[in-house]
Motif scaffolding. Structure first.
Motif, PDB file in Angstrom:
ATOM      1  N   PHE A   1       0.858  -1.188   0.000  1.00  7.24           N
ATOM      2  CA  PHE A   1       0.000   0.000   0.000  1.00  7.24           C
ATOM      3  C   PHE A   1       0.888   1.231   0.000  1.00  7.24           C
ATOM      4  CE2 PHE A   1      -2.292   3.475   1.971  1.00  7.24           C
ATOM      5  CZ  PHE A   1      -3.488   3.472   1.256  1.00  7.24           C
ATOM      6  N   ALA A   2       0.714   2.065  -1.041  1.00  6.71           N
ATOM      7  CA  ALA A   2       1.511   3.283  -1.185  1.00  6.71           C
ATOM      8  C   ALA A   2       3.001   2.936  -1.072  1.00  6.71           C
ATOM      9  CB  ALA A   2       1.080   4.326  -0.151  1.00  6.71           C
ATOM     10  N   TRP A   3       3.711   3.562  -0.132  1.00  9.16           N
ATOM     11  CA  TRP A   3       5.149   3.303   0.021  1.00  9.16           C
ATOM     12  C   TRP A   3       5.444   2.072   0.885  1.00  9.16           C
ATOM     13  CZ3 TRP A   3       2.546   7.024   2.811  1.00  9.16           C
ATOM     14  CH2 TRP A   3       2.599   6.902   4.206  1.00  9.16           C
ATOM     15  N   ILE A   4       4.378   1.477   1.459  1.00 10.52           N
ATOM     16  CA  ILE A   4       4.546   0.349   2.378  1.00 10.52           C
ATOM     17  C   ILE A   4       4.560  -0.954   1.572  1.00 10.52           C
ATOM     18  CG2 ILE A   4       3.612  -0.806   4.409  1.00 10.52           C
ATOM     19  CD1 ILE A   4       2.070   1.848   4.942  1.00 10.52           C
ATOM     20  N   SER A   5       5.653  -1.679   1.652  1.00  9.10           N
ATOM     21  CA  SER A   5       5.786  -2.902   0.848  1.00  9.10           C
ATOM     22  C   SER A   5       4.931  -4.044   1.368  1.00  9.10           C
ATOM     23  CB  SER A   5       7.260  -3.340   0.810  1.00  9.10           C
ATOM     24  OG  SER A   5       7.735  -3.604   2.127  1.00  9.10           O
ATOM     25  N   ASN A   6       4.649  -4.053   2.667  1.00  7.07           N
ATOM     26  CA  ASN A   6       3.869  -5.139   3.272  1.00  7.07           C
ATOM     27  C   ASN A   6       3.125  -4.585   4.492  1.00  7.07           C
ATOM     28  OD1 ASN A   6       2.833  -7.432   4.466  1.00  7.07           O
ATOM     29  ND2 ASN A   6       4.721  -8.627   4.294  1.00  7.07           N
ATOM     30  N   ILE A   7       1.798  -4.541   4.419  1.00  6.47           N
ATOM     31  CA  ILE A   7       1.027  -3.928   5.509  1.00  6.47           C
ATOM     32  C   ILE A   7       0.957  -4.827   6.749  1.00  6.47           C
ATOM     33  CG2 ILE A   7      -0.380  -2.526   3.958  1.00  6.47           C
ATOM     34  CD1 ILE A   7      -2.663  -4.524   4.353  1.00  6.47           C
ATOM     35  N   ALA A   8       1.573  -6.005   6.667  1.00  2.01           N
ATOM     36  CA  ALA A   8       1.669  -6.858   7.856  1.00  2.01           C
ATOM     37  C   ALA A   8       2.813  -6.397   8.761  1.00  2.01           C
ATOM     38  CB  ALA A   8       1.871  -8.309   7.465  1.00  2.01           C
ATOM     39  N   LYS A   9       3.675  -5.531   8.217  1.00  2.00           N
ATOM     40  CA  LYS A   9       4.834  -5.069   8.984  1.00  2.00           C
ATOM     41  C   LYS A   9       4.629  -3.629   9.446  1.00  2.00           C
ATOM     42  CE  LYS A   9       8.036  -8.035   6.419  1.00  2.00           C
ATOM     43  NZ  LYS A   9       9.248  -8.070   5.552  1.00  2.00           N
ATOM     44  N   PRO A  10       5.296  -3.227  10.519  1.00  6.55           N
ATOM     45  CA  PRO A  10       5.168  -1.846  11.014  1.00  6.55           C
ATOM     46  C   PRO A  10       5.800  -0.851  10.038  1.00  6.55           C
ATOM     47  CG  PRO A  10       6.111  -3.315  12.694  1.00  6.55           C
ATOM     48  CD  PRO A  10       6.146  -4.049  11.392  1.00  6.55           C
TER      49      PRO A  10
END
Length: 219
Positions: free
Chosen positions: A127-136
């Motif tokens: 999501f957006a700049w976040i490669s994996n939303i499972a991570k902080p």
């Protein structure tokens, strides 16, 4: 317990439906679900905010009477409390109402449900700049902190708070929680805080307009 499990399962299924049937990412699905639920409960939350605004204005108006009571009954705390409650009843000041209870309860139930669901880290899309939303994600956690502070700042009774620290506490708590939590939870928190800030802005403008109409002299 079974009822609560069914509720959290429904949240998971709704996010799954949005991703598979609507075709959005998991992050967008979390945002959409949050917005829809907040919109559904907005009549209750807006009503609670309007009541809070009215209480604030009424409290300001009766401050001279309260000060007089404090002076007259300064050595009689029981009588002071009795007279104060009578004054509140006279001016229809209610700090705890059915609307307030319903608002707090509904947001707490949905919020805790989303907290449990998103903490399970079953979501792992980008999501957006976040490669994996499972991570902080620290940047997102800081954004949530800013949005939480803004939401608190715009609450109808925020002007009466003793200092900025009171408003900063929820923001600092949110950052402390989210720096180690899945970004999926941060997305929910950010969306809910942004919605709350916007809702407070709308309600404040509405109440100020209503107050202005009441105080304007009739032609």
């Amino acid at each position: 317990m079974e009822l609560w499990t069914n509720f959290t399962d429904l949240l998971i299924q709704t996010i799954g439906f949005l991703t598979t049937e609507v075709g959005v990412s998991q992050g967008v699905a979390i945002i959409l679900l949050t917005l829809v639920v907040r919109l559904l409960f907005s009549p209750i939350s807006c009503s609670a905010m309007i009541n809070s605004y009215k209480n604030k204005k009424t409290m300001a108006a009766i401050k001279p009477e309260l000060d007089k009571l404090k002076s007259v009954y300064k050595d009689k705390p029981n009588e002071m409390a009795k007279q104060t409650m009578a004054l509140y009843r006279k001016h229809d000041i209610k700090f705890i109402s059915k609307t307030l209870v319903a608002n707090v309860s509904s947001q707490a139930i949905f919020g805790f449900g989303m907290f449990q669901v998103l903490q399970k880290a079953i979501f792992s899309s980008k999501f957006a700049w976040i490669s994996n939303i499972a991570k902080p994600d620290i940047a997102l956690a800081m954004l949530v902190g800013a949005l939480t502070y803004l939401s608190m700042l715009m609450m109808p009774d925020s002007a009466e708070q003793a200092n900025a620290l009171f408003l900063l506490i929820p923001a600092m708590v949110s950052v402390a929680v989210l720096v180690t939590a899945p970004s999926a939870l941060s997305l929910y928190w950010a969306t809910s805080s942004a919605f709350g800030a916007l809702q407070s802005l709308v309600v404040n403008k509405y109440c100020e307009k209503q107050q202005s109409n009441l105080t304007q002299p009739q032609a």
